[in-house]
Design a protein around this motif. Structure first.
Motif, PDB file in Angstrom:
ATOM      1  N   ASN A 177      -9.735   9.847  -1.583  1.00  0.00           N
ATOM      2  CA  ASN A 177      -9.050   9.242  -2.734  1.00  0.00           C
ATOM      3  C   ASN A 177      -9.647   7.914  -3.177  1.00  0.00           C
ATOM      4  O   ASN A 177      -8.999   7.152  -3.872  1.00  0.00           O
ATOM      5  CB  ASN A 177      -7.562   9.069  -2.423  1.00  0.00           C
ATOM      6  CG  ASN A 177      -6.863  10.409  -2.414  1.00  0.00           C
ATOM      7  OD1 ASN A 177      -7.111  11.248  -3.280  1.00  0.00           O
ATOM      8  ND2 ASN A 177      -6.049  10.633  -1.415  1.00  0.00           N
ATOM      9  N   ARG A 191      -3.408   8.765   1.012  1.00  0.00           N
ATOM     10  CA  ARG A 191      -3.200   9.255  -0.359  1.00  0.00           C
ATOM     11  C   ARG A 191      -3.242   8.138  -1.399  1.00  0.00           C
ATOM     12  O   ARG A 191      -3.075   8.397  -2.586  1.00  0.00           O
ATOM     13  CB  ARG A 191      -1.869  10.017  -0.445  1.00  0.00           C
ATOM     14  CG  ARG A 191      -1.900  11.393   0.236  1.00  0.00           C
ATOM     15  CD  ARG A 191      -0.536  12.069   0.184  1.00  0.00           C
ATOM     16  NE  ARG A 191       0.484  11.263   0.855  1.00  0.00           N
ATOM     17  CZ  ARG A 191       1.547  10.710   0.256  1.00  0.00           C
ATOM     18  NH1 ARG A 191       1.750  10.895  -1.024  1.00  0.00           N
ATOM     19  NH2 ARG A 191       2.415   9.991   0.947  1.00  0.00           N
ATOM     20  N   VAL A 192      -3.439   6.907  -0.971  1.00  0.00           N
ATOM     21  CA  VAL A 192      -3.468   5.828  -1.951  1.00  0.00           C
ATOM     22  C   VAL A 192      -4.779   5.913  -2.741  1.00  0.00           C
ATOM     23  O   VAL A 192      -5.843   6.185  -2.189  1.00  0.00           O
ATOM     24  CB  VAL A 192      -3.281   4.450  -1.253  1.00  0.00           C
ATOM     25  CG1 VAL A 192      -4.519   3.977  -0.523  1.00  0.00           C
ATOM     26  CG2 VAL A 192      -2.812   3.405  -2.242  1.00  0.00           C
ATOM     27  N   TRP A 236       0.833  -1.209   0.000  1.00  0.00           N
ATOM     28  CA  TRP A 236       0.000   0.000   0.000  1.00  0.00           C
ATOM     29  C   TRP A 236       0.865   1.255   0.000  1.00  0.00           C
ATOM     30  O   TRP A 236       0.578   2.215  -0.712  1.00  0.00           O
ATOM     31  CB  TRP A 236      -0.942  -0.008   1.209  1.00  0.00           C
ATOM     32  CG  TRP A 236      -1.863  -1.189   1.211  1.00  0.00           C
ATOM     33  CD1 TRP A 236      -1.771  -2.299   2.004  1.00  0.00           C
ATOM     34  CD2 TRP A 236      -3.002  -1.409   0.354  1.00  0.00           C
ATOM     35  NE1 TRP A 236      -2.784  -3.181   1.694  1.00  0.00           N
ATOM     36  CE2 TRP A 236      -3.550  -2.664   0.700  1.00  0.00           C
ATOM     37  CE3 TRP A 236      -3.614  -0.663  -0.663  1.00  0.00           C
ATOM     38  CZ2 TRP A 236      -4.674  -3.197   0.071  1.00  0.00           C
ATOM     39  CZ3 TRP A 236      -4.730  -1.186  -1.288  1.00  0.00           C
ATOM     40  CH2 TRP A 236      -5.250  -2.440  -0.926  1.00  0.00           C
ATOM     41  N   SER A 237       1.941   1.230   0.824  1.00  0.00           N
ATOM     42  CA  SER A 237       2.765   2.443   0.896  1.00  0.00           C
ATOM     43  C   SER A 237       3.521   2.682  -0.410  1.00  0.00           C
ATOM     44  O   SER A 237       3.694   3.826  -0.818  1.00  0.00           O
ATOM     45  CB  SER A 237       3.714   2.383   2.092  1.00  0.00           C
ATOM     46  OG  SER A 237       4.453   1.198   2.042  1.00  0.00           O
ATOM     47  N   HIS A 253      -3.248   4.923   4.887  1.00  0.00           N
ATOM     48  CA  HIS A 253      -2.662   5.398   3.618  1.00  0.00           C
ATOM     49  C   HIS A 253      -3.629   6.355   2.929  1.00  0.00           C
ATOM     50  O   HIS A 253      -4.215   6.020   1.910  1.00  0.00           O
ATOM     51  CB  HIS A 253      -2.341   4.199   2.714  1.00  0.00           C
ATOM     52  CG  HIS A 253      -1.412   3.230   3.345  1.00  0.00           C
ATOM     53  ND1 HIS A 253      -0.067   3.477   3.480  1.00  0.00           N
ATOM     54  CD2 HIS A 253      -1.630   2.036   3.934  1.00  0.00           C
ATOM     55  CE1 HIS A 253       0.501   2.469   4.122  1.00  0.00           C
ATOM     56  NE2 HIS A 253      -0.428   1.590   4.403  1.00  0.00           N
ATOM     57  N   GLU A 286       1.071   4.162  -2.754  1.00  0.00           N
ATOM     58  CA  GLU A 286       0.786   5.534  -2.321  1.00  0.00           C
ATOM     59  C   GLU A 286       1.919   6.459  -2.753  1.00  0.00           C
ATOM     60  O   GLU A 286       1.697   7.510  -3.353  1.00  0.00           O
ATOM     61  CB  GLU A 286       0.623   5.544  -0.799  1.00  0.00           C
ATOM     62  CG  GLU A 286       0.189   6.880  -0.226  1.00  0.00           C
ATOM     63  CD  GLU A 286      -0.045   6.791   1.286  1.00  0.00           C
ATOM     64  OE1 GLU A 286       0.686   6.053   1.967  1.00  0.00           O
ATOM     65  OE2 GLU A 286      -0.971   7.468   1.770  1.00  0.00           O
TER      66      GLU A 286
END
Ligand SMILES: [Zn+2]
Length: 352
Positions: free
Chosen positions: A212, A185-186, A124-125, A183, A128
């Motif tokens: 998002n 901003r993902v 995920w990171s 997260h 992102e």
């Protein structure tokens, strides 16, 4: 074949964020016929660009037609944590446009890896950080958790009725929302409207809580049914959230050309007209279930353009990422995917 009249719809560009392409190596003789079947569907259904969930075969499709296909990376179910950053970065550099469709369709607790599992840490990171979008399937219609309401075609495929050894729908939501909370901003497109169409107020609150996330319209016929039951309220919802809804169909290799085109036709009837209509006889089995009619939303053109095209390009880019032939080759070699590598080379050959 039933000929659907697409000239009745607005002459707009339609992008589809949710189509599957897959072929097993033992059926490799069917690759060309399958590929031309898809081309026929896109022409008949007037789809201009496609986000294709095809795993490594996506690179084959992109080599064939780099201006049409956006391609989604398949995420292996991890037994131990891979170097996610490296995996995502090399996929991105090869020419993948995003992840997915990945997801969390209900599976027995004993075998599943939850989306918020430590094994997915780093996935995920990386997405992102690299701005790599994800098409994600979470849960299923609530009816699939009960013996009485689960449709026969779902039971036949092992999609319910989900018992005590399966996670509940709420657990699956919680796992996804844990990811979104950590997260923020993902970019995630939740397939089938996140199976939330039985609860408009909750869907509204969900979209207001997470900036998002997007919802795709891939059927899930319950989606069209639920929305039709509160048609006017949902019409307001679609207009209010017109920046967050994306056109998608879930076209699959097992569907005939006619069945695939029917999926597009039904969604366009639903979005563009104010008519009452039923699942046509040309539809695949998954779209059968209800006696009551669907009622079209008759959306304004500005909202349609966002749903058909603009939101897609905001998520996945103005055009498909370009293919880096040598990086793509290396990516497939590293995965040890000889079949995908072979057909990729064949596609490159055919361009020369
Ligand atoms: Zn799908």
């Amino acid at each position: 074949m039933t000929v659907f009249d697409f000239t009745r719809f607005r002459p707009m560009e339609v992008y589809d964020c949710h189509i599957h392409f897959r072929l097993r190596e033992k059926d490799s003789g069917e690759l060309e016929s399958l590929t031309s079947k898809y081309t026929e569907v896109f022409e008949k259904a007037r789809l201009s660009r496609i986000y294709m969930s095809a795993g490594n075969l996506g690179l084959y499709l992109k080599a064939l037609d780099p201006s049409r296909y956006y391609i989604g990376l398949e995420i292996p179910s991890p037994k131990k944590k891979p170097d996610w950053y490296r995996f995502i970065e090399s996929a991105l550099e090869s020419g993948f446009d995003g992840v997915g469709e990945m997801g969390s369709k209900p599976a027995p607790r004993a075998v599943r890896v939850p989306l918020d599992s430590p094994l997915f840490e780093g996935l995920w990171s990386s997405c992102e950080e690299l701005g790599f979008p994800i098409l994600c399937h979470v849960a299923d219609p609530e009816e699939f958790w009960s013996e009485d309401t689960c449709p026969d075609w779902a039971k036949k495929r092992g999609w319910g009725p989900y018992g005590a050894d399966y996670p509940t729908k709420e657990e699956l939501y919680e796992e996804m929302e844990n990811v979104l909370d950590t997260h923020p901003r993902v970019k995630v497109v939740l397939a089938h409207m996140y199976f939330m169409t039985a609860d408009l107020e909750r869907a509204d609150e969900f979209l207001r809580s997470y900036d998002n996330v997007y919802l795709d319209l891939a059927l899930g016929i319950e989606l069209m049914y639920n929305i039709s039951r509160r048609r006017d309220d949902w019409r307001d919802f679609f207009i209010k959230h017109r920046d967050r809804i994306v056109f998608g169909t879930d076209i699959m290799p097992w569907q005939s050309v006619e069945e695939a085109v029917t999926r597009v036709w039904m969604l366009r009837m639903f979005l563009e007209t104010d008519e009452e209509f039923y699942t046509p006889p040309s539809a695949d089995e998954l779209l059968t279930r209800y006696e009551e009619p669907f009622i079209g939303l008759d959306l304004p053109e500005e909202a349609l353009d966002k749903i058909y095209r603009e939101n897609f390009t905001r998520i996945f880019g103005r055009g498909p990422k370009s293919l880096d032939v040598s990086k793509a080759r290396r990516f497939l070699e590293e995965q040890g995917d000889d079949f995908a590598l072979k057909v990729f080379e064949k596609a490159l050959e055919s361009r020369r």
